[in-house]
Design an enzyme around this catalytic site. Structure first.
Site, PDB file in Angstrom:
ATOM      1  N   PRO A  88       0.823  -1.217   0.000  1.00 34.95           N
ATOM      2  CA  PRO A  88       0.000   0.000   0.000  1.00 34.95           C
ATOM      3  C   PRO A  88       0.854   1.263   0.000  1.00 34.95           C
ATOM      4  O   PRO A  88       0.365   2.343  -0.316  1.00 34.95           O
ATOM      5  CB  PRO A  88      -0.814  -0.100   1.296  1.00 34.95           C
ATOM      6  CG  PRO A  88      -0.389  -1.317   2.004  1.00 34.95           C
ATOM      7  CD  PRO A  88       0.655  -2.023   1.218  1.00 34.95           C
ATOM      8  N   GLU A 115       2.468  -7.325   8.910  1.00 34.83           N
ATOM      9  CA  GLU A 115       2.666  -5.869   8.829  1.00 34.83           C
ATOM     10  C   GLU A 115       3.536  -5.481   7.631  1.00 34.83           C
ATOM     11  O   GLU A 115       3.865  -4.312   7.450  1.00 34.83           O
ATOM     12  CB  GLU A 115       3.305  -5.337  10.121  1.00 34.83           C
ATOM     13  CG  GLU A 115       2.389  -5.389  11.332  1.00 34.83           C
ATOM     14  CD  GLU A 115       1.075  -4.658  11.118  1.00 34.83           C
ATOM     15  OE1 GLU A 115       1.089  -3.556  10.546  1.00 34.83           O
ATOM     16  OE2 GLU A 115       0.030  -5.207  11.515  1.00 34.83           O
ATOM     17  N   ARG A 153      -3.405  -8.974 -20.395  1.00 32.80           N
ATOM     18  CA  ARG A 153      -4.238  -8.397 -21.455  1.00 32.80           C
ATOM     19  C   ARG A 153      -3.419  -7.603 -22.472  1.00 32.80           C
ATOM     20  O   ARG A 153      -3.874  -7.331 -23.571  1.00 32.80           O
ATOM     21  CB  ARG A 153      -5.323  -7.484 -20.860  1.00 32.80           C
ATOM     22  CG  ARG A 153      -6.357  -8.211 -20.032  1.00 32.80           C
ATOM     23  CD  ARG A 153      -7.343  -7.225 -19.442  1.00 32.80           C
ATOM     24  NE  ARG A 153      -8.039  -6.430 -20.433  1.00 32.80           N
ATOM     25  CZ  ARG A 153      -9.056  -6.857 -21.154  1.00 32.80           C
ATOM     26  NH1 ARG A 153      -9.503  -8.074 -20.999  1.00 32.80           N
ATOM     27  NH2 ARG A 153      -9.631  -6.062 -22.043  1.00 32.80           N
ATOM     28  N   ASP A 168     -10.754   0.098 -24.505  1.00 31.67           N
ATOM     29  CA  ASP A 168     -10.989  -0.035 -23.062  1.00 31.67           C
ATOM     30  C   ASP A 168     -10.673   1.281 -22.350  1.00 31.67           C
ATOM     31  O   ASP A 168      -9.841   2.056 -22.826  1.00 31.67           O
ATOM     32  CB  ASP A 168     -10.051  -1.102 -22.466  1.00 31.67           C
ATOM     33  CG  ASP A 168     -10.633  -2.502 -22.534  1.00 31.67           C
ATOM     34  OD1 ASP A 168     -11.850  -2.618 -22.732  1.00 31.67           O
ATOM     35  OD2 ASP A 168      -9.857  -3.471 -22.399  1.00 31.67           O
TER      36      ASP A 168
HETATM   37  N1  SAM Z   1       1.362  -2.294   7.577  1.00 32.60           N
HETATM   38  C1  SAM Z   1       1.191  -2.086   6.179  1.00 32.60           C
HETATM   39  C2  SAM Z   1       0.922  -0.614   5.909  1.00 32.60           C
HETATM   40  O1  SAM Z   1       0.405   0.068   6.765  1.00 32.60           O
HETATM   41  O2  SAM Z   1       1.224  -0.150   4.793  1.00 32.60           O
HETATM   42  C3  SAM Z   1       0.050  -2.920   5.648  1.00 32.60           C
HETATM   43  C4  SAM Z   1       0.369  -4.369   5.611  1.00 32.60           C
HETATM   44  S1  SAM Z   1      -0.887  -5.322   4.811  1.00 32.60           S
HETATM   45  C5  SAM Z   1      -1.875  -5.834   6.136  1.00 32.60           C
HETATM   46  C6  SAM Z   1      -0.046  -6.781   4.354  1.00 32.60           C
HETATM   47  C7  SAM Z   1       0.440  -6.826   2.936  1.00 32.60           C
HETATM   48  O3  SAM Z   1      -0.658  -6.859   2.017  1.00 32.60           O
HETATM   49  C8  SAM Z   1       1.268  -5.668   2.445  1.00 32.60           C
HETATM   50  O4  SAM Z   1       2.581  -5.696   2.923  1.00 32.60           O
HETATM   51  C9  SAM Z   1       1.180  -5.830   0.944  1.00 32.60           C
HETATM   52  O5  SAM Z   1       2.031  -6.850   0.440  1.00 32.60           O
HETATM   53  C10 SAM Z   1      -0.255  -6.288   0.777  1.00 32.60           C
HETATM   54  N2  SAM Z   1      -1.166  -5.181   0.472  1.00 32.60           N
HETATM   55  C11 SAM Z   1      -2.176  -4.728   1.262  1.00 32.60           C
HETATM   56  N3  SAM Z   1      -2.834  -3.714   0.677  1.00 32.60           N
HETATM   57  C12 SAM Z   1      -2.254  -3.517  -0.526  1.00 32.60           C
HETATM   58  C13 SAM Z   1      -2.479  -2.601  -1.583  1.00 32.60           C
HETATM   59  N4  SAM Z   1      -3.427  -1.679  -1.532  1.00 32.60           N
HETATM   60  N5  SAM Z   1      -1.698  -2.695  -2.683  1.00 32.60           N
HETATM   61  C14 SAM Z   1      -0.718  -3.608  -2.756  1.00 32.60           C
HETATM   62  N6  SAM Z   1      -0.451  -4.504  -1.772  1.00 32.60           N
HETATM   63  C15 SAM Z   1      -1.200  -4.463  -0.665  1.00 32.60           C
END
Ligand code: SAM
Length: 257
Positions: A88, A115, A153, A168
């Site tokens: 994220p 995390e 795609r 698209d």
């Molecule tokens: N503690 C992290 C933070 O606050 O940014 C969030 C960890 S999340 C619970 C666990 C994992 O899910 C991330 O490390 C990532 O690999 C994946 N993930 C969760 N949301 C995502 C998103 N919007 N885009 C890409 N990967 C995501």
């Protein structure tokens, strides 16, 4: 193209990688997706892949050692030039980046859990972090599948009719046009006559205009690099919209009475 996915949950990928266009791309050999279970690279008896965060606090952090070992194990099959962490905190994915990545011969996608990964993984192994949007999922597996499907795609021969890719949403900027199919009238709602009359130039113009209309209403930020024809169509839309916005003189009178 080859994509290596590093994950603690390879089973999440099984069904999506078998179904529909993505399944066919893989069956036809246009795309190879290889799954590596990070846990297979844990060195201890308990196959530990996570540990408590330094400094305390909630949750667990994915350890460096198994991830480094898993990535390094791919050396003979992957150039390791693009090691992408789904996160994220990454740059938000868009169609332009999807097209760029689809041109690469290979990628590594690293799916985190808990995390996230120890920051030293990002520092020394990862070349790019990608987010699929401003919300948090429990793991990188679904984001990796989103990226894989979007990339597939763009690969030659995966979508039968390339025109459908080009029209698209996002491919050429604006959103895609609305679509209709039989019956011509459903519950009193009529499919636009122009689409049923077989005049291809008129259909093309209608679709472009409606794509621009939707984009103007929903995502005006995408209205960039417009052609002269687009600008004319947008001017028409502006005129139509302002004509609709002004109540006719009679209606004004009625309102006053
Ligand atoms: N503690 C992290 C933070 O606050 O940014 C969030 C960890 S999340 C619970 C666990 C994992 O899910 C991330 O490390 C990532 O690999 C994946 N993930 C969760 N949301 C995502 C998103 N919007 N885009 C890409 N990967 C995501």
């Amino acid at each position: 193209m080859r994509i290596d996915v590093l994950t603690l949950f390879p089973e999440i990928f099984e069904s999506p990688l078998r179904a529909s266009l993505l399944g066919k791309a893989i069956a036809d050999g246009v795309l190879t997706v290889a799954l590596t279970n990070i846990r297979d690279f844990a060195a201890d008896r308990h196959r530990t892949v996570d540990d408590a965060p330094y400094g305390g606090g909630a949750g667990m952090v994915m350890k460096c050692e198994p991830i480094f070992a898993a990535v390094e194990s791919l050396r003979s099959v992957n150039s390791l030039e693009r090691v992408i962490l789904l996160s994220p905190r990454g740059r938000r994915l868009d169609q332009t980046r999807v097209r760029e990545l689809a041109a690469a011969p290979d990628l590594v996608l690293l799916c985190a859990r808990y995390e996230g990964v120890d920051e030293r993984v990002s520092q020394a192994l990862v070349t790019e972090e990608i987010s699929i949007g401003d919300y948090v999922l429990s793991g990188g597996e679904l984001p990796a599948l989103v990226l894989i499907e979007a990339i597939s795609r763009m690969l030659p021969g995966v979508v039968g009719d390339w025109e459908s890719v080009e029209t698209d949403s996002f491919y050429a900027g604006p959103l895609g046009p609305p679509q209709y199919t039989r019956p011509p009238v459903f519950r009193g709602m009529e499919a636009p006559a122009v689409l049923r009359e077989g005049n291809h130039a008129a259909i093309r113009r209608w679709r472009r205009k409606e794509a621009l209309r939707a984009t103007r209403a929903r995502r005006p930020d995408l209205l960039v690099n417009l052609t002269e024809e687009d600008q004319k169509l947008l001017a028409e839309i502006e005129r139509e919209t302002s004509a609709q916005a002004v109540p006719p003189a009679d209606a004004k009178k009625e309102n006053r009475s």
